[in-house]
Design an enzyme around this catalytic site. Structure first.
Site, mmCIF file in Angstrom:
data_model
loop_
_atom_site.group_PDB
_atom_site.id
_atom_site.type_symbol
_atom_site.label_atom_id
_atom_site.label_comp_id
_atom_site.label_asym_id
_atom_site.label_seq_id
_atom_site.Cartn_x
_atom_site.Cartn_y
_atom_site.Cartn_z
ATOM 1 N N HIS A 1 111.790 1.353 -90.806
ATOM 2 C CA HIS A 1 113.003 1.346 -89.970
ATOM 3 C C HIS A 1 114.028 0.318 -90.443
ATOM 4 C CE1 HIS A 1 110.748 3.313 -86.306
ATOM 5 N NE2 HIS A 1 111.019 4.167 -87.264
ATOM 6 N N GLN B 1 107.270 -0.719 -88.486
ATOM 7 C CA GLN B 1 108.491 -0.209 -87.836
ATOM 8 C C GLN B 1 109.397 -1.379 -87.477
ATOM 9 O OE1 GLN B 1 107.203 3.031 -84.755
ATOM 10 N NE2 GLN B 1 105.438 1.733 -85.128
ATOM 11 N N ARG C 1 119.953 -10.458 -82.927
ATOM 12 C CA ARG C 1 118.534 -10.308 -83.281
ATOM 13 C C ARG C 1 118.237 -10.999 -84.616
ATOM 14 N NH1 ARG C 1 116.937 -4.230 -82.989
ATOM 15 N NH2 ARG C 1 114.862 -5.098 -83.273
ATOM 16 N N LEU D 1 97.685 -3.687 -77.018
ATOM 17 C CA LEU D 1 97.480 -4.371 -75.742
ATOM 18 C C LEU D 1 96.876 -3.419 -74.712
ATOM 19 C CD1 LEU D 1 97.927 -7.162 -74.569
ATOM 20 C CD2 LEU D 1 100.181 -6.421 -73.787
HETATM 21 P P1 OAD Z 1 107.344 -0.501 -78.254
HETATM 22 O O1 OAD Z 1 108.076 -1.535 -77.490
HETATM 23 O O2 OAD Z 1 107.645 0.920 -77.954
HETATM 24 O O3 OAD Z 1 105.784 -0.685 -78.058
HETATM 25 C C1 OAD Z 1 105.164 -1.927 -78.227
HETATM 26 C C2 OAD Z 1 103.661 -1.756 -78.010
HETATM 27 O O4 OAD Z 1 103.043 -2.995 -78.280
HETATM 28 C C3 OAD Z 1 103.272 -1.344 -76.581
HETATM 29 O O5 OAD Z 1 102.303 -0.301 -76.629
HETATM 30 C C4 OAD Z 1 102.651 -2.633 -75.999
HETATM 31 O O6 OAD Z 1 101.605 -2.373 -75.103
HETATM 32 C C5 OAD Z 1 102.120 -3.289 -77.251
HETATM 33 N N1 OAD Z 1 102.037 -4.759 -77.158
HETATM 34 C C6 OAD Z 1 102.838 -5.620 -76.486
HETATM 35 N N2 OAD Z 1 102.445 -6.886 -76.683
HETATM 36 C C7 OAD Z 1 101.354 -6.838 -77.492
HETATM 37 C C8 OAD Z 1 100.480 -7.813 -78.059
HETATM 38 N N3 OAD Z 1 100.646 -9.119 -77.834
HETATM 39 N N4 OAD Z 1 99.480 -7.393 -78.860
HETATM 40 C C9 OAD Z 1 99.295 -6.064 -79.113
HETATM 41 N N5 OAD Z 1 100.081 -5.101 -78.600
HETATM 42 C C10 OAD Z 1 101.096 -5.478 -77.800
HETATM 43 O O7 OAD Z 1 107.579 -0.837 -79.815
HETATM 44 P P2 OAD Z 1 107.346 0.108 -81.066
HETATM 45 O O8 OAD Z 1 106.183 1.008 -80.851
HETATM 46 O O9 OAD Z 1 107.339 -0.758 -82.262
HETATM 47 O O10 OAD Z 1 112.895 2.028 -83.517
HETATM 48 O O11 OAD Z 1 108.671 0.959 -81.070
HETATM 49 C C11 OAD Z 1 108.852 1.922 -82.060
HETATM 50 C C12 OAD Z 1 110.309 2.052 -82.394
HETATM 51 O O12 OAD Z 1 111.050 2.302 -81.195
HETATM 52 C C13 OAD Z 1 110.954 0.802 -82.952
HETATM 53 O O13 OAD Z 1 110.754 0.635 -84.324
HETATM 54 C C14 OAD Z 1 112.393 1.012 -82.630
HETATM 55 C C15 OAD Z 1 112.259 1.503 -81.216
HETATM 56 O O14 OAD Z 1 113.270 2.303 -80.715
HETATM 57 C C16 OAD Z 1 114.186 2.099 -83.825
HETATM 58 O O15 OAD Z 1 115.008 1.328 -83.367
HETATM 59 C C17 OAD Z 1 114.530 3.201 -84.784
#
Ligand code: OAD
Length: 237
Positions: free
Chosen positions: A113, A95, A59, A206
């Site tokens: 994070h 995050q 990554r 999104l």
């Molecule tokens: P997620 O993968 O859980 O969520 C990503 C969000 O972004 C989803 O709701 C999608 O619909 C949205 N999305 C995707 N593409 C998009 C775009 N082009 N524009 C706007 N929105 C879009 O990721 P996080 O919420 O960041 O933690 O995940 C939270 C944490 O879970 C991360 O920091 C990580 C993970 O496990 C750790 O590893 C501790």
């Protein structure tokens, strides 16, 4: 939006999706390709350190192939207007472990994070900027022991700088969540915390997140379009 002085922005993987970084929970996302327990827990690291180091090395290396997108650049534009000091306060809590907010030029960024480009020594707890390969087991520059691990927060570990985040949320007039699924606490609870202290809340995502119902306002679409439009509104206000 003229009365908005203090803003807290929370960003998640969705803001970096248009730069080409995989999100976690979307179709084909990182948590479909890898088991969380294997690569994002202290137990997984103890069981198979090579697997974990390789995952984060991969990554980290991928960061060199991506660039900030319009959403990161718009937040950096917003950030620049807070440089004078009389504008109010801005805190971008991310995050994300990538460095795209910084590369776009934002200064008020807090990585709750952790960061791929930082190493944490499991022996002496020193941190250092790190762009290399941990699978090679490099020595810590502070204590000399080969005990570096990724400076990222794993499940079961405490996210960074929570006191500073809660204090910013308590003073916020506006809380904006961008590109996050609302699936992981404590970040998923920030919207309720900010609202309890009187902030207006806005979701830019999104599609509706798991915590969508907690927000006063929602705008759904790609961050690369929504965030520049929202920043223009704030700056015009
Ligand atoms: P997620 O993968 O859980 O969520 C990503 C969000 O972004 C989803 O709701 C999608 O619909 C949205 N999305 C995707 N593409 C998009 C775009 N082009 N524009 C706007 N929105 C879009 O990721 P996080 O919420 O960041 O933690 O995940 C939270 C944490 O879970 C991360 O920091 C990580 C993970 O496990 C750790 O590893 C501790």
């Amino acid at each position: 939006m003229g009365d908005i002085r203090n803003i807290v922005v929370l960003t998640g993987a969705g803001i970096s999706a248009e730069s080409g970084i995989d999100t976690f929970r979307d179709a084909g996302g990182l948590w479909e390709q890898h088991r969380v327990e294997d690569v994002a827990t202290p137990e997984g690291f103890a069981r198979d350190p090579d697997l974990v180091l390789r995952f984060y090395d991969m990554r980290r290396a991928a960061l060199t192939k991506v660039e900030p997108n319009a959403a990161h650049r718009a937040l950096a534009r917003l950030d620049a207007t807070f440089a004078q000091g009389d504008r109010g306060d801005l805190l971008i809590v991310t995050q994300n472990v990538d460095d795209l907010h910084e590369r776009a030029g934002a200064k008020r960024v807090l990585h709750m994070h952790g960061e791929l480009l930082s190493a944490l020594c499991a022996n002496c707890a020193a941190r250092e900027r790190f762009a290399g390969t941990m699978l090679d087991r490099p020595n810590c520059s502070a204590c000399g022991v080969a005990a570096l691990r990724p400076d990222v927060v794993w499940f079961g570990e405490m996210p960074y700088q929570m006191e500073r985040i809660y204090s910013a949320l308590a003073n916020a007039d506006l809380f904006v969540s961008i590109g996050t699924s609302g699936a992981v606490y404590p970040a998923a609870g920030f919207v309720q915390e900010a609202a309890a202290h009187g902030a207006r809340t806005l979701e830019l995502n999104l599609d509706p997140s798991e915590g969508s119902r907690w927000f006063d306002e929602h705008r759904h679409g790609p961050a690369g379009a929504l965030v520049p439009a929202w920043v223009d509104e704030v700056l015009a206000g």
